[in-house]
Design a protein around this motif. Structure first.
Motif, mmCIF file in Angstrom:
data_model
loop_
_atom_site.group_PDB
_atom_site.id
_atom_site.type_symbol
_atom_site.label_atom_id
_atom_site.label_comp_id
_atom_site.label_asym_id
_atom_site.label_seq_id
_atom_site.Cartn_x
_atom_site.Cartn_y
_atom_site.Cartn_z
ATOM 1 N N UNK A 189 0.818 -1.220 0.000
ATOM 2 C CA UNK A 189 0.000 0.000 0.000
ATOM 3 C C UNK A 189 0.847 1.263 0.000
ATOM 4 N N UNK A 190 1.996 1.241 0.675
ATOM 5 C CA UNK A 190 2.851 2.431 0.673
ATOM 6 C C UNK A 190 3.318 2.737 -0.750
ATOM 7 N N UNK A 191 3.732 1.712 -1.477
ATOM 8 C CA UNK A 191 4.170 1.908 -2.865
ATOM 9 C C UNK A 191 3.001 2.339 -3.744
ATOM 10 N N UNK A 192 1.806 1.801 -3.466
ATOM 11 C CA UNK A 192 0.629 2.211 -4.235
ATOM 12 C C UNK A 192 0.354 3.700 -4.036
ATOM 13 N N UNK A 193 0.446 4.189 -2.809
ATOM 14 C CA UNK A 193 0.196 5.611 -2.559
ATOM 15 C C UNK A 193 1.199 6.492 -3.299
ATOM 16 N N UNK A 194 2.458 6.084 -3.340
ATOM 17 C CA UNK A 194 3.474 6.830 -4.098
ATOM 18 C C UNK A 194 3.113 6.814 -5.581
ATOM 19 N N UNK A 195 2.686 5.648 -6.086
ATOM 20 C CA UNK A 195 2.320 5.519 -7.504
ATOM 21 C C UNK A 195 1.096 6.378 -7.832
ATOM 22 N N UNK A 196 0.095 6.346 -6.958
ATOM 23 C CA UNK A 196 -1.111 7.163 -7.170
ATOM 24 C C UNK A 196 -0.734 8.641 -7.214
ATOM 25 N N UNK A 197 0.086 9.067 -6.276
ATOM 26 C CA UNK A 197 0.474 10.481 -6.229
ATOM 27 C C UNK A 197 1.223 10.895 -7.497
ATOM 28 N N UNK A 198 2.092 10.038 -7.992
ATOM 29 C CA UNK A 198 2.887 10.366 -9.165
ATOM 30 C C UNK A 198 2.178 10.186 -10.497
ATOM 31 N N UNK A 199 1.151 9.328 -10.538
ATOM 32 C CA UNK A 199 0.539 8.970 -11.815
ATOM 33 C C UNK A 199 -0.930 9.340 -11.972
ATOM 34 N N UNK A 200 -1.630 9.578 -10.876
ATOM 35 C CA UNK A 200 -3.069 9.785 -10.983
ATOM 36 C C UNK A 200 -3.563 11.093 -10.389
ATOM 37 N N UNK A 201 -2.957 11.532 -9.301
ATOM 38 C CA UNK A 201 -3.427 12.709 -8.576
ATOM 39 C C UNK A 201 -3.289 13.947 -9.441
ATOM 40 N N UNK A 202 -4.402 14.644 -9.654
ATOM 41 C CA UNK A 202 -4.425 15.794 -10.563
ATOM 42 C C UNK A 202 -4.146 17.115 -9.858
ATOM 43 N N UNK A 203 -4.546 17.231 -8.596
ATOM 44 C CA UNK A 203 -4.383 18.505 -7.904
ATOM 45 C C UNK A 203 -4.363 18.303 -6.401
ATOM 46 N N UNK A 204 -3.819 19.279 -5.693
ATOM 47 C CA UNK A 204 -3.816 19.388 -4.240
ATOM 48 C C UNK A 204 -3.477 18.093 -3.507
ATOM 49 N N UNK A 205 -2.254 17.590 -3.717
ATOM 50 C CA UNK A 205 -1.874 16.334 -3.053
ATOM 51 C C UNK A 205 -1.977 16.387 -1.538
ATOM 52 N N UNK A 206 -1.877 17.581 -0.952
ATOM 53 C CA UNK A 206 -1.958 17.699 0.508
ATOM 54 C C UNK A 206 -3.337 17.322 1.047
ATOM 55 N N UNK A 207 -4.348 17.271 0.175
ATOM 56 C CA UNK A 207 -5.681 16.848 0.602
ATOM 57 C C UNK A 207 -5.858 15.330 0.547
ATOM 58 N N UNK A 208 -4.860 14.630 -0.002
ATOM 59 C CA UNK A 208 -4.964 13.175 -0.117
ATOM 60 C C UNK A 208 -3.881 12.451 0.687
#
Length: 101
Positions: free
Chosen positions: A38-57
Motif C-alpha cells: 500500500x505504501x508503494x501504491x500511494x506513491x504511484x497514485x500520487x505520481x501517476x493519478x493525482x491531478x491537484x492538491x496532493x496535501x488533501x490526499x
C-alpha cells in the motif's frame, strides 16, 4: 521479479475531485523487484493519478487523516495498512470523510 497486477481503485466522498472527477479506475501496476504494498501504491497514485492538491490526499507516507481506506471491503487497519501486499484484482477504496460546512 513481481509480475504486473491489475487492481480496481475507487475514490468517493469528494476525493474523486482530486482525480479529475473520476470515481473508478482500473489500473495495472508495472513490474517491480518485489510485491506491491500500500505504501508503494500511494506513491504511484500520487505520481501517476493525482491531478491537484496532493496535501488533501496524502500526508507524509500515508493518506491524510479523514480518508477512510478499504481493501476488498475491509478497513485497511485490519489488513496491515501500509504493509498490506496487494494482490491481483484487489479493490481499494478511498473515501474522504472531510466535508466543508
Amino acid at each position: 521479479m513481481a509480475a504486473p497486477i491489475a487492481i480496481h481503485l475507487e475514490f468517493g466522498g469528494g476525493a474523486e475531485l482530486l482525480f479529475g472527477g473520476v470515481k473508478e479506475h482500473h489500473v495495472t501496476l508495472p513490474n517491480q523487484s518485489g510485491p506491491w504494498d500500500m505504501m508503494q501504491l500511494l506513491v504511484w497514485i500520487r505520481g501517476n493519478m493525482l491531478k491537484e492538491r496532493p496535501e488533501l490526499f496524502v500526508q507524509g507516507d500515508t493518506v491524510r487523516p479523514g480518508i477512510l481506506v478499504l481493501i476488498n471491503d475491509a478497513d485497511w487497519e485490519l489488513m496491515g495498512e501500509l504493509e498490506y501486499k496487494l494482490q491481483d484484482k484487489d479493490n481499494v477504496v478511498f473515501i474522504s470523510t472531510l466535508h466543508g460546512g
